[in-house]
Design a protein around this motif. Structure first.
Motif, PDB file in Angstrom:
ATOM      1  N   GLU A  72     -17.031 -10.102  31.918  1.00  0.00           N
ATOM      2  CA  GLU A  72     -18.126  -9.358  31.286  1.00  0.00           C
ATOM      3  C   GLU A  72     -17.652  -7.984  30.811  1.00  0.00           C
ATOM      4  N   ALA A  73     -16.916  -7.282  31.655  1.00  0.00           N
ATOM      5  CA  ALA A  73     -16.438  -5.943  31.292  1.00  0.00           C
ATOM      6  C   ALA A  73     -15.467  -5.997  30.108  1.00  0.00           C
ATOM      7  N   GLU A  75     -15.209  -8.427  27.817  1.00  0.00           N
ATOM      8  CA  GLU A  75     -15.939  -8.829  26.614  1.00  0.00           C
ATOM      9  C   GLU A  75     -16.655  -7.634  25.985  1.00  0.00           C
ATOM     10  N   ARG A  76     -17.293  -6.827  26.811  1.00  0.00           N
ATOM     11  CA  ARG A  76     -17.978  -5.638  26.295  1.00  0.00           C
ATOM     12  C   ARG A  76     -16.988  -4.673  25.647  1.00  0.00           C
ATOM     13  N   ALA A  77     -15.847  -4.500  26.294  1.00  0.00           N
ATOM     14  CA  ALA A  77     -14.830  -3.587  25.752  1.00  0.00           C
ATOM     15  C   ALA A  77     -14.311  -4.097  24.410  1.00  0.00           C
ATOM     16  N   ARG A  79     -15.834  -6.025  22.308  1.00  0.00           N
ATOM     17  CA  ARG A  79     -16.909  -5.908  21.318  1.00  0.00           C
ATOM     18  C   ARG A  79     -16.882  -4.540  20.629  1.00  0.00           C
ATOM     19  N   THR A  80     -16.566  -3.494  21.380  1.00  0.00           N
ATOM     20  CA  THR A  80     -16.548  -2.150  20.786  1.00  0.00           C
ATOM     21  C   THR A  80     -15.406  -1.969  19.787  1.00  0.00           C
ATOM     22  N   THR A 172     -14.767   2.609  31.352  1.00  0.00           N
ATOM     23  CA  THR A 172     -15.756   2.655  30.282  1.00  0.00           C
ATOM     24  C   THR A 172     -17.155   2.741  30.891  1.00  0.00           C
ATOM     25  N   ASP A 174     -19.591   0.830  30.169  1.00  0.00           N
ATOM     26  CA  ASP A 174     -19.981  -0.542  30.494  1.00  0.00           C
ATOM     27  C   ASP A 174     -19.477  -0.962  31.866  1.00  0.00           C
ATOM     28  N   GLU A 177     -21.479   0.663  34.563  1.00  0.00           N
ATOM     29  CA  GLU A 177     -22.773  -0.006  34.716  1.00  0.00           C
ATOM     30  C   GLU A 177     -22.643  -1.295  35.525  1.00  0.00           C
TER      31      GLU A 177
END
Length: 188
Positions: A72-73, A75-77, A79-80, A172, A174, A177
């Protein structure tokens, strides 16, 4: 580009434990996102409770995030960065279980794979040397990084265990969080 192989056939592979993903990983992802070929990110040690691997990097206190939390972490990174078509999966380095297991988890084939390795310390250099000695039919691309602080997962874990909030500046938003939502500092 490798001779005789089109860019669209190439795949860059970045494997890491990401315990936790930090700003150093983010800088690497931003660099790799600029490449024209596909990118696959492998999560090393996907089963942290699997203790058949020896060495200080494989103890439970060093592997406190689940596979799902790390994916998850990352993938979020990614995406940015705007990079499209990135794939993710568990990653078992060939030196652990052999070539057959390695290629069952890495998309692509030896001739089209670029394996990225960070060279921060003696452990990383030994990994690089091992790949070079075995003459595997893939290109190993060293990623020069400065060792240690401020982007050290060991340092981040140490700050968490000590109850310091300063670890947040090294990951990050994200990732912070995810750590907060899942009570990961308490898990450590």
């Amino acid at each position: 580009e490798r001779r005789g192989i089109a860019k669209e056939e190439l795949i860059g592979v970045l494997g890491g434990r990401f315990m936790p993903p930090h700003l150093g990983h983010m800088a690497t992802l931003e660099l790799l996102a600029k490449q024209e070929y596909r990118l696959h990110i492998g999560i090393v040690n996907p089963d942290p409770w699997d203790t058949k691997l020896e060495g200080e990097r494989y103890t439970l206190d060093k592997n406190f995030l689940t596979y799902a939390e790390r994916v998850e972490a990352i993938e979020r990174a990614v995406r940015t960065t705007g990079k499209q078509g990135v794939t993710y999966g568990p990653y078992y380095p060939a030196r652990w279980y052999g070539e057959d297991v390695y290629w069952s988890y890495v998309p692509g084939r030896p001739q089209t794979t670029l394996l990225y390795l960070a060279l921060r310390d003696d452990f990383d250099r030994a990994k690089f040397d091992s790949y070079m000695e075995k003459g595997r039919n893939l290109v190993v691309v060293p990623l020069a990084k400065s060792a240690g602080a401020p982007y050290s997962a060991t340092e981040i874990r140490g700050r968490m265990i000590a109850g310091e909030d300063s670890w947040r500046a090294l990951v990050t938003q994200d990732m912070a969080e995810i750590i907060d939502r899942n009570g990961i500092v308490d898990r450590l």
